[in-house]
Design a protein around this motif. Sequence first.
Motif, PDB file in Angstrom:
ATOM      1  N   SER A  89       0.815  -1.217   0.000  1.00 35.59           N
ATOM      2  CA  SER A  89       0.000   0.000   0.000  1.00 35.59           C
ATOM      3  C   SER A  89       0.851   1.270   0.000  1.00 35.59           C
ATOM      4  O   SER A  89       0.331   2.355  -0.259  1.00 35.59           O
ATOM      5  CB  SER A  89      -0.926   0.011   1.217  1.00 35.59           C
TER       6      SER A  89
ATOM      7  N   MET B 167       2.233   2.505   2.691  1.00 31.80           N
ATOM      8  CA  MET B 167       1.940   3.202   3.941  1.00 31.80           C
ATOM      9  C   MET B 167       2.745   2.581   5.082  1.00 31.80           C
ATOM     10  O   MET B 167       3.090   1.398   5.043  1.00 31.80           O
ATOM     11  CB  MET B 167       0.456   3.104   4.279  1.00 31.80           C
TER      12      MET B 167
ATOM     13  N   THR C  12       0.419   3.521  10.419  1.00 31.66           N
ATOM     14  CA  THR C  12      -0.754   4.122   9.780  1.00 31.66           C
ATOM     15  C   THR C  12      -1.832   3.063   9.583  1.00 31.66           C
ATOM     16  O   THR C  12      -3.014   3.307   9.841  1.00 31.66           O
ATOM     17  CB  THR C  12      -0.364   4.752   8.434  1.00 31.66           C
TER      18      THR C  12
ATOM     19  N   ARG D 142      -4.878   1.852  -0.673  1.00 32.51           N
ATOM     20  CA  ARG D 142      -4.351   2.710  -1.741  1.00 32.51           C
ATOM     21  C   ARG D 142      -5.321   3.854  -2.052  1.00 32.51           C
ATOM     22  O   ARG D 142      -4.913   4.984  -2.287  1.00 32.51           O
ATOM     23  CB  ARG D 142      -4.095   1.892  -2.997  1.00 32.51           C
TER      24      ARG D 142
ATOM     25  N   GLN E 190      -5.165   6.413   0.701  1.00 31.30           N
ATOM     26  CA  GLN E 190      -3.944   7.207   0.529  1.00 31.30           C
ATOM     27  C   GLN E 190      -4.132   8.260  -0.560  1.00 31.30           C
ATOM     28  O   GLN E 190      -3.780   9.426  -0.387  1.00 31.30           O
ATOM     29  CB  GLN E 190      -2.767   6.290   0.196  1.00 31.30           C
ATOM     30  N   ARG E 191      -4.719   7.857  -1.687  1.00 33.89           N
ATOM     31  CA  ARG E 191      -4.938   8.790  -2.796  1.00 33.89           C
ATOM     32  C   ARG E 191      -5.885   9.916  -2.389  1.00 33.89           C
ATOM     33  O   ARG E 191      -5.598  11.092  -2.603  1.00 33.89           O
ATOM     34  CB  ARG E 191      -5.505   8.033  -4.004  1.00 33.89           C
TER      35      ARG E 191
ATOM     36  N   SER F 233      -6.713  10.901   0.632  1.00 37.57           N
ATOM     37  CA  SER F 233      -6.121  11.680   1.716  1.00 37.57           C
ATOM     38  C   SER F 233      -5.112  12.693   1.167  1.00 37.57           C
ATOM     39  O   SER F 233      -5.063  13.842   1.614  1.00 37.57           O
ATOM     40  CB  SER F 233      -5.453  10.750   2.725  1.00 37.57           C
TER      41      SER F 233
END
Length: 144
Positions: free
Chosen positions: A23, A25, A29, A60, A63-64, A66
Amino acid sequence: MQLPDGVSPSDPIFPIAAASELSGMHPQTLRQYDRIGLVVPGRTRGGSRRYSAIDIAQLREVQRLSAEGVPLAVIQRMLDLENEVQALRDEVRTLASELREERATRPGARVFATNAAGGVVTLTGTTRIRRQTDVVLWRPPRQD
């Protein structure tokens, strides 16, 4: 992501270190997201986290979004809705399969009928219904 034969995208197979790498990360997290219920992995009998390919895809996406400045609460709602849609799709697939099976085993037979009030009446193999000559047109309610 290519999975081995016999492994479905929902199978929890990745430990936190692998999920972190896949991922992009930090493991901490991932632990935080698990604590707040954002992306909740499966657990082994010993309590270790195991992530599925679906979980990795969701991480993923988190994350995108965010990175684009979307608040975690909004991301949570989006993921909840996506999960709900997927569950409904799975249910539709199951029901469609059951209907195909029923039609194949009882060609030409009715599975259900409606009574005069519009309620659903389940039919067994020996149930006979009195035919009505009335035609009722049903339209879904307007969504204004």
